[in-house]
Scaffold this motif. Structure first.
Motif, PDB file in Angstrom:
ATOM      1  N   ILE A   1      33.037  25.359  12.775  1.00  0.00           N
ATOM      2  CA  ILE A   1      32.080  26.227  12.093  1.00  0.00           C
ATOM      3  C   ILE A   1      30.905  25.376  11.639  1.00  0.00           C
ATOM      4  O   ILE A   1      31.084  24.351  10.981  1.00  0.00           O
ATOM      5  CB  ILE A   1      32.728  26.938  10.892  1.00  0.00           C
TER       6      ILE A   1
ATOM      7  N   ALA B   1      32.373  22.147   9.894  1.00  0.00           N
ATOM      8  CA  ALA B   1      33.777  22.147   9.476  1.00  0.00           C
ATOM      9  C   ALA B   1      34.655  22.423  10.681  1.00  0.00           C
ATOM     10  O   ALA B   1      34.265  23.157  11.594  1.00  0.00           O
ATOM     11  CB  ALA B   1      34.013  23.207   8.413  1.00  0.00           C
TER      12      ALA B   1
ATOM     13  N   VAL C   1      38.425  23.939  11.467  1.00  0.00           N
ATOM     14  CA  VAL C   1      39.604  24.629  10.929  1.00  0.00           C
ATOM     15  C   VAL C   1      40.686  24.520  12.006  1.00  0.00           C
ATOM     16  O   VAL C   1      40.515  25.015  13.111  1.00  0.00           O
ATOM     17  CB  VAL C   1      39.309  26.102  10.598  1.00  0.00           C
TER      18      VAL C   1
ATOM     19  N   VAL D   1      37.224  26.926   4.342  1.00  0.00           N
ATOM     20  CA  VAL D   1      36.380  26.142   5.236  1.00  0.00           C
ATOM     21  C   VAL D   1      35.834  24.986   4.404  1.00  0.00           C
ATOM     22  O   VAL D   1      35.163  25.204   3.394  1.00  0.00           O
ATOM     23  CB  VAL D   1      35.233  27.000   5.805  1.00  0.00           C
TER      24      VAL D   1
ATOM     25  N   TRP E   1      33.417  21.762   4.300  1.00  0.00           N
ATOM     26  CA  TRP E   1      32.275  21.144   4.968  1.00  0.00           C
ATOM     27  C   TRP E   1      32.404  19.630   4.944  1.00  0.00           C
ATOM     28  O   TRP E   1      32.972  19.062   4.016  1.00  0.00           O
ATOM     29  CB  TRP E   1      30.966  21.573   4.316  1.00  0.00           C
TER      30      TRP E   1
END
Length: 99
Positions: free
Chosen positions: A38, A53, A55, A64, A66
């Motif tokens: 993401i 990020a 996951v 999530v 960063w």
């Protein structure tokens, strides 16, 4: 089931007004060989530095995290990319934004 084994699926959200949001996902099929990347973009779709990020854990309301927290623009978009050898097994159900 739009995910094809030899194609990398991705999408970009609409611009979302934010102040200091937290993001969460509901996803299944994640692991060492299937992850969701993401990226936080500004409203013109330019990457916000330090806001990527990965996951890799399936679950409900998985946070999530960063890479480097930074000052966010007023409006952001999320770019979500399905990655890994088993990316076709990923099932993303929801993406949450908590203001």
């Amino acid at each position: 089931d739009y995910q094809l084994p030899k194609v990398t699926s991705e999408f970009i959200t609409t611009a979302i007004p934010v102040k200091s949001p937290r993001f969460f996902v509901n996803a299944d099929g994640l692991g060492d060989e299937a992850v969701i990347r993401i990226e936080l973009l500004d409203h013109t779709e330019h990457l916000v530095p330090g806001c990527t990020a990965i996951v890799a854990q399936s679950g409900f309301q998985t946070p999530v995290e960063w890479t480097q927290p930074t000052q966010l623009p007023e409006r952001v978009r999320l770019r979500v990319v399905f990655e890994g050898r088993k990316r076709a097994a990923i099932r993303l159900s929801a993406l949450y934004v908590q203001p």
